[in-house]
Design an enzyme around this catalytic site. Structure first.
Site, PDB file in Angstrom:
ATOM      1  N   HIS A  58       0.859  -1.183   0.000  1.00  0.00           N
ATOM      2  CA  HIS A  58       0.000   0.000   0.000  1.00  0.00           C
ATOM      3  C   HIS A  58       0.899   1.237   0.000  1.00  0.00           C
ATOM      4  O   HIS A  58       2.013   1.202   0.542  1.00  0.00           O
ATOM      5  CB  HIS A  58      -0.890   0.024   1.241  1.00  0.00           C
ATOM      6  CG  HIS A  58      -2.071  -0.874   1.141  1.00  0.00           C
ATOM      7  ND1 HIS A  58      -3.206  -0.675   1.875  1.00  0.00           N
ATOM      8  CD2 HIS A  58      -2.301  -1.983   0.381  1.00  0.00           C
ATOM      9  CE1 HIS A  58      -4.090  -1.617   1.586  1.00  0.00           C
ATOM     10  NE2 HIS A  58      -3.561  -2.426   0.683  1.00  0.00           N
ATOM     11  N   GLU A  60       0.902   3.945   1.684  1.00  0.00           N
ATOM     12  CA  GLU A  60       1.304   4.421   3.006  1.00  0.00           C
ATOM     13  C   GLU A  60       2.422   3.566   3.598  1.00  0.00           C
ATOM     14  O   GLU A  60       3.379   4.096   4.166  1.00  0.00           O
ATOM     15  CB  GLU A  60       0.096   4.411   3.968  1.00  0.00           C
ATOM     16  CG  GLU A  60      -1.023   5.339   3.541  1.00  0.00           C
ATOM     17  CD  GLU A  60      -2.034   4.706   2.592  1.00  0.00           C
ATOM     18  OE1 GLU A  60      -3.082   5.327   2.377  1.00  0.00           O
ATOM     19  OE2 GLU A  60      -1.780   3.592   2.051  1.00  0.00           O
ATOM     20  N   CYS A  88      -6.128   2.471   5.432  1.00  0.00           N
ATOM     21  CA  CYS A  88      -6.942   1.315   5.785  1.00  0.00           C
ATOM     22  C   CYS A  88      -6.533   0.796   7.169  1.00  0.00           C
ATOM     23  O   CYS A  88      -5.600   1.308   7.794  1.00  0.00           O
ATOM     24  CB  CYS A  88      -6.791   0.218   4.730  1.00  0.00           C
ATOM     25  SG  CYS A  88      -5.186  -0.622   4.775  1.00  0.00           S
ATOM     26  N   CYS A  91      -2.812  -0.337   7.225  1.00  0.00           N
ATOM     27  CA  CYS A  91      -1.906   0.808   7.233  1.00  0.00           C
ATOM     28  C   CYS A  91      -1.971   1.554   8.561  1.00  0.00           C
ATOM     29  O   CYS A  91      -0.964   2.069   9.046  1.00  0.00           O
ATOM     30  CB  CYS A  91      -2.223   1.740   6.076  1.00  0.00           C
ATOM     31  SG  CYS A  91      -1.875   1.012   4.458  1.00  0.00           S
TER      32      CYS A  91
END
Length: 149
Positions: A58, A60, A88, A91
């Site tokens: 992801h 992040e 999310c 994360c």
């Protein structure tokens, strides 16, 4: 938030949007993130979980990995994460683990969101082993971030 802070966050968010467009072009979810330290971008992340075939890619998390390498530290308490989408749940755990002080995002992600879902790990205060939750600033360039999809 002061007008100067708003402008600064918008500048960082425009970089995130550019990163998200790269992810989209590569066939990934259009998400981009940066880590800011002392007013400068020190790390970037581009969503790559589809192209890498690895859910941990992801934007992040990639930005956090890069920031840890740049600062040679796992303590990111003096940093700000700026991202096109609300982090999310996965994360959010990473953000809390590395003690990021502020999270700035464009659009909410609803049921998988770290603060808008029924499992708000990003803002959770009852887990005593964790540091205090980061400051949350949402809605920065929200329309532009929403248009990425």
């Amino acid at each position: 938030m002061t007008p100067e802070e708003q402008t600064t966050y918008e500048i960082f968010m425009r970089t995130c949007i550019e990163l998200a467009l790269v992810a989209k072009k590569q066939g990934d979810t259009p998400a981009g993130a940066v880590i800011v330290h002392q007013g400068k971008i020190i790390a970037e992340g581009i969503e790559a979980n589809r192209t890498k075939n690895d859910i941990t890619f992801h934007a992040e998390i990639i930005a956090v990995r890069n920031a840890v390498q740049t600062l040679h530290s796992t303590d990111l308490s003096q940093t700000v994460l700026v991202t096109t989408h609300e982090p999310c749940i996965m994360c959010s755990y990473v953000i809390r683990h590395y003690k990021i002080s502020t999270v700035v995002f464009g659009v909410s992600t609803g049921e998988i969101g770290g603060c808008s879902s029924s499992h708000p790990l990003l803002t959770e205060k009852t887990i005593t082993r964790w540091n205090p939750p980061p400051k949350i600033i949402s809605g920065i360039l929200e329309d532009e971030c929403r248009e990425l999809h």
